[in-house]
Every structure is written in C-alpha cells, then in structure tokens.
Design a protein around this motif. Structure first.
Motif, PDB file in Angstrom:
ATOM      1  N   ASP A  15      66.728  86.912  -1.722  1.00  0.00           N
ATOM      2  CA  ASP A  15      67.437  86.189  -0.663  1.00  0.00           C
ATOM      3  C   ASP A  15      66.533  85.339   0.231  1.00  0.00           C
ATOM      4  O   ASP A  15      66.844  85.120   1.401  1.00  0.00           O
ATOM      5  CB  ASP A  15      68.254  87.149   0.205  1.00  0.00           C
ATOM      6  CG  ASP A  15      69.318  87.870  -0.591  1.00  0.00           C
ATOM      7  OD1 ASP A  15      69.919  87.234  -1.479  1.00  0.00           O
ATOM      8  OD2 ASP A  15      69.552  89.069  -0.336  1.00  0.00           O
ATOM      9  N   ALA A  16      65.395  84.891  -0.290  1.00  0.00           N
ATOM     10  CA  ALA A  16      64.477  84.073   0.507  1.00  0.00           C
ATOM     11  C   ALA A  16      63.916  82.938  -0.346  1.00  0.00           C
ATOM     12  O   ALA A  16      63.814  83.036  -1.572  1.00  0.00           O
ATOM     13  CB  ALA A  16      63.339  84.928   1.048  1.00  0.00           C
ATOM     14  N   MET A  17      63.510  81.859   0.349  1.00  0.00           N
ATOM     15  CA  MET A  17      62.872  80.727  -0.326  1.00  0.00           C
ATOM     16  C   MET A  17      61.566  81.158  -0.986  1.00  0.00           C
ATOM     17  O   MET A  17      60.922  82.103  -0.545  1.00  0.00           O
ATOM     18  CB  MET A  17      62.551  79.617   0.680  1.00  0.00           C
ATOM     19  CG  MET A  17      63.746  78.926   1.255  1.00  0.00           C
ATOM     20  SD  MET A  17      63.260  77.669   2.477  1.00  0.00           S
ATOM     21  CE  MET A  17      62.403  76.492   1.438  1.00  0.00           C
ATOM     22  N   VAL A  18      61.187  80.415  -2.006  1.00  0.00           N
ATOM     23  CA  VAL A  18      59.917  80.622  -2.694  1.00  0.00           C
ATOM     24  C   VAL A  18      59.086  79.356  -2.521  1.00  0.00           C
ATOM     25  O   VAL A  18      59.618  78.249  -2.541  1.00  0.00           O
ATOM     26  CB  VAL A  18      60.143  80.899  -4.202  1.00  0.00           C
ATOM     27  CG1 VAL A  18      58.819  80.979  -4.945  1.00  0.00           C
ATOM     28  CG2 VAL A  18      60.951  82.172  -4.385  1.00  0.00           C
ATOM     29  N   PHE A  19      57.782  79.528  -2.339  1.00  0.00           N
ATOM     30  CA  PHE A  19      56.849  78.415  -2.182  1.00  0.00           C
ATOM     31  C   PHE A  19      55.760  78.563  -3.238  1.00  0.00           C
ATOM     32  O   PHE A  19      55.423  79.668  -3.640  1.00  0.00           O
ATOM     33  CB  PHE A  19      56.197  78.449  -0.795  1.00  0.00           C
ATOM     34  CG  PHE A  19      57.181  78.453   0.328  1.00  0.00           C
ATOM     35  CD1 PHE A  19      57.565  77.270   0.932  1.00  0.00           C
ATOM     36  CD2 PHE A  19      57.729  79.640   0.790  1.00  0.00           C
ATOM     37  CE1 PHE A  19      58.474  77.266   1.979  1.00  0.00           C
ATOM     38  CE2 PHE A  19      58.643  79.645   1.827  1.00  0.00           C
ATOM     39  CZ  PHE A  19      59.011  78.457   2.419  1.00  0.00           C
ATOM     40  N   THR A  20      55.181  77.444  -3.676  1.00  0.00           N
ATOM     41  CA  THR A  20      54.069  77.507  -4.625  1.00  0.00           C
ATOM     42  C   THR A  20      52.885  76.694  -4.120  1.00  0.00           C
ATOM     43  O   THR A  20      53.051  75.658  -3.495  1.00  0.00           O
ATOM     44  CB  THR A  20      54.470  77.040  -6.037  1.00  0.00           C
ATOM     45  OG1 THR A  20      53.355  77.257  -6.906  1.00  0.00           O
ATOM     46  CG2 THR A  20      54.861  75.579  -6.061  1.00  0.00           C
ATOM     47  N   ARG A  21      51.716  77.184  -4.400  1.00  0.00           N
ATOM     48  CA  ARG A  21      50.462  76.537  -4.021  1.00  0.00           C
ATOM     49  C   ARG A  21      49.960  75.633  -5.133  1.00  0.00           C
ATOM     50  O   ARG A  21      49.163  74.753  -4.926  1.00  0.00           O
ATOM     51  CB  ARG A  21      49.425  77.616  -3.680  1.00  0.00           C
ATOM     52  CG  ARG A  21      47.994  77.154  -3.519  1.00  0.00           C
ATOM     53  CD  ARG A  21      47.838  76.258  -2.303  1.00  0.00           C
ATOM     54  NE  ARG A  21      46.474  75.896  -2.107  1.00  0.00           N
ATOM     55  CZ  ARG A  21      45.870  74.851  -2.661  1.00  0.00           C
ATOM     56  NH1 ARG A  21      46.513  74.079  -3.479  1.00  0.00           N
ATOM     57  NH2 ARG A  21      44.612  74.588  -2.407  1.00  0.00           N
ATOM     58  N   GLY A  22      50.399  75.875  -6.354  1.00  0.00           N
ATOM     59  CA  GLY A  22      49.921  75.089  -7.482  1.00  0.00           C
ATOM     60  C   GLY A  22      49.029  75.910  -8.387  1.00  0.00           C
ATOM     61  O   GLY A  22      48.889  77.115  -8.225  1.00  0.00           O
ATOM     62  N   GLN A  23      48.421  75.246  -9.345  1.00  0.00           N
ATOM     63  CA  GLN A  23      47.643  75.920 -10.387  1.00  0.00           C
ATOM     64  C   GLN A  23      46.203  76.203  -9.960  1.00  0.00           C
ATOM     65  O   GLN A  23      45.591  75.423  -9.255  1.00  0.00           O
ATOM     66  CB  GLN A  23      47.616  75.045 -11.646  1.00  0.00           C
ATOM     67  CG  GLN A  23      48.962  74.874 -12.287  1.00  0.00           C
ATOM     68  CD  GLN A  23      49.456  76.138 -12.952  1.00  0.00           C
ATOM     69  OE1 GLN A  23      48.689  76.915 -13.495  1.00  0.00           O
ATOM     70  NE2 GLN A  23      50.755  76.353 -12.895  1.00  0.00           N
ATOM     71  N   TYR A  24      45.697  77.346 -10.445  1.00  0.00           N
ATOM     72  CA  TYR A  24      44.293  77.705 -10.297  1.00  0.00           C
ATOM     73  C   TYR A  24      43.731  77.953 -11.686  1.00  0.00           C
ATOM     74  O   TYR A  24      44.446  78.465 -12.554  1.00  0.00           O
ATOM     75  CB  TYR A  24      44.127  78.972  -9.441  1.00  0.00           C
ATOM     76  CG  TYR A  24      44.490  78.745  -8.012  1.00  0.00           C
ATOM     77  CD1 TYR A  24      43.593  78.166  -7.139  1.00  0.00           C
ATOM     78  CD2 TYR A  24      45.745  79.095  -7.542  1.00  0.00           C
ATOM     79  CE1 TYR A  24      43.931  77.931  -5.819  1.00  0.00           C
ATOM     80  CE2 TYR A  24      46.088  78.874  -6.229  1.00  0.00           C
ATOM     81  CZ  TYR A  24      45.173  78.298  -5.377  1.00  0.00           C
ATOM     82  OH  TYR A  24      45.516  78.076  -4.082  1.00  0.00           O
ATOM     83  N   PRO A  25      42.471  77.632 -11.929  1.00  0.00           N
ATOM     84  CA  PRO A  25      41.918  77.743 -13.278  1.00  0.00           C
ATOM     85  C   PRO A  25      42.056  79.122 -13.919  1.00  0.00           C
ATOM     86  O   PRO A  25      42.430  79.239 -15.057  1.00  0.00           O
ATOM     87  CB  PRO A  25      40.447  77.370 -13.092  1.00  0.00           C
ATOM     88  CG  PRO A  25      40.421  76.529 -11.864  1.00  0.00           C
ATOM     89  CD  PRO A  25      41.538  77.054 -10.987  1.00  0.00           C
TER      90      PRO A  25
END
Length: 105
Positions: A15-25
């Motif tokens: 029941d909450a938004m999700v955020f992404t930081r992006g890719q890491y090697p």
C-alpha cells in the motif's frame, strides 16, 4: 551506493509507493519501498517485489508516512539521519549522517 535520487516507479508494494535509485554494477537496481513490517527499506528487486522486510537500510520505526520523514538503521543498533528532498517529483537522498552511538536494547 545509497546516495542519489530515487524516482517513483509505477508499482505499489504494501500500500505504498516504490522508488528506484537505478542500476549498480554488482547488485543491480536499488529500491526504496515499504516492507510488510511497515518500515521503509532499501533493497534489491527480489525483496521489493515480495515486500519482504529485508535490505541494506531500514527506517527505525514503522509509523512514517513517507521515507522523507524517516531516520534510518543499518544493522541492529546504528541509527543514521538521512536528508531527503522532493525535487520535481523525485525523492533525492542528499545526505546520510554519521551513525549515532549504538542504542542499548
């Protein structure tokens, strides 16, 4: 690894938004999401998709409405204060403080 901008994704977990930081090697994408325990977590796609209470960083309590309000823990006793800002619809982690002294549990 955890500093930077977390952009909202078109997904809801617990029941909450999700955020992404992006890719890491080495670890792939980092996600900021609410775990089944109510805390905010930073972890990988598998933990985010399942809504597991698991990850590299977690909020110290489960009653924060947004991750921008939270204080953060790494491990069982070190508490960090993180500074987030909403900038043009993106949640940006701009500072992580040095850990406070370990709490006595």
């Amino acid at each position: 690894m955890l500093m930077g901008s977390y952009k909202p994704v078109a997904q809801i977990v617990n029941d909450a938004m999700v955020f992404t930081r992006g890719q890491y090697p080495r670890v792939g994408a980092a996600y900021l999401f609410r775990g089944h325990d109510g805390r905010w977590w930073v972890s990988d796609a598998a933990d985010m998709t399942s809504g597991k209470a698991n990850g590299w960083l977690k909020s110290d309590r489960s009653d924060y409405e947004t991750p921008a309000e939270a204080r953060w823990e790494v491990g069982p006793v070190h508490v960090y204060t993180c500074v987030y800002r909403w900038i043009d619809g993106v949640l940006s982690l701009i500072h992580i403080s040095e850990p406070t002294r370990p709490r006595l549990i």
